[in-house]
Scaffold this active site. Sequence first.
Site, short mmCIF file in Angstrom:
data_model
loop_
_atom_site.label_atom_id
_atom_site.label_comp_id
_atom_site.label_asym_id
_atom_site.label_seq_id
_atom_site.Cartn_x
_atom_site.Cartn_y
_atom_site.Cartn_z
N GLY A 1 -0.87 1.47 9.16
CA GLY A 1 -1.51 2.09 8.01
C GLY A 1 -3.01 2.23 8.15
N ASP B 1 -9.88 2.92 2.34
CA ASP B 1 -9.96 2.19 3.61
C ASP B 1 -10.62 3.01 4.71
OD1 ASP B 1 -8.90 -0.27 2.84
OD2 ASP B 1 -6.84 0.35 3.22
N LYS C 1 0.80 -1.23 0.00
CA LYS C 1 0.00 0.00 0.00
C LYS C 1 0.84 1.28 0.00
CE LYS C 1 -4.17 -1.93 2.08
NZ LYS C 1 -5.22 -1.74 3.12
#
Length: 277
Positions: free
Chosen positions: A130, A102, A66
């Site tokens: 993250g 997300d 990511k």
Amino acid sequence: MKQIYGVIGDPISHSMSPDMHNDAFTDQELEAYYNAFHVRPDHLEDAVKGMKAIGVKGFNITVPHKTAIIPFLDQVDELAAAIGAVNTVKYENGQFIGYNTDGLGFVAGLKEELHESLIEKRTLIIGAGGAARGIYYSLVSEGIREIDIANRTVSRAQQIIIENPYEAKSNSLTIQAAAERLNEYDLIINTTSIGMKPNVDEMPISLQHLRNDAFVSDIIYNPLETKFLSEAKKKGASIQNGLPMFIHQGALAFRIWTGVEPNIERMKAIVLKKLGG
């Protein structure tokens, strides 16, 4: 010819995204197919170039790519740049553009459950990885102003707060300090993997001081009810697992790629079936 979409990660065989997105393509009568691609970290740059070369229209990114993928993209939108991670890429006008759905997916799932304003909720995020960064920035961008972050390594929590481009009042705490002050929070969010299978007996924080009117969320969805959520429910708190976040982040990605709103309930049913729930 069907348009190609997909997800890249290492490992990737466990991903439920192909089931969810391929059903959505069929449901919306779109000529497209979504595939899982196993990409090792040392092949990431070549994989991105290859996907552009063969005309992949969009793809998701999961662990561990990511952050690493950002230098290989042509553009990154503002929120994804602030988070420092990308989980969705769209091909547009010859360029790969990165997004992060997300945190926004988490917020959408939270709103669906709470049916009330989040702005006045005093919030605690557990973890500083993250997922924590994405959720923190997305909540702050929604107007929540009091959000603390608890982590075993306090400096990592502090770094997220310092790098936040939005206005917020936040403190970084040890896990123990947060546990002792837990009764101060309306909304408590676990963003760590503590409690995920196979370590189902573990909890990220003590709930001794949890209020019975608090809302407790865990981004884990396997198991559907972690020990953390089970214990919170026993104390009278309202709970939510990570399934809404997973579904809504996928729905947001689908919308970015196609401009079409997928059937959220249908996506949920597909994932629940896959989980055996």
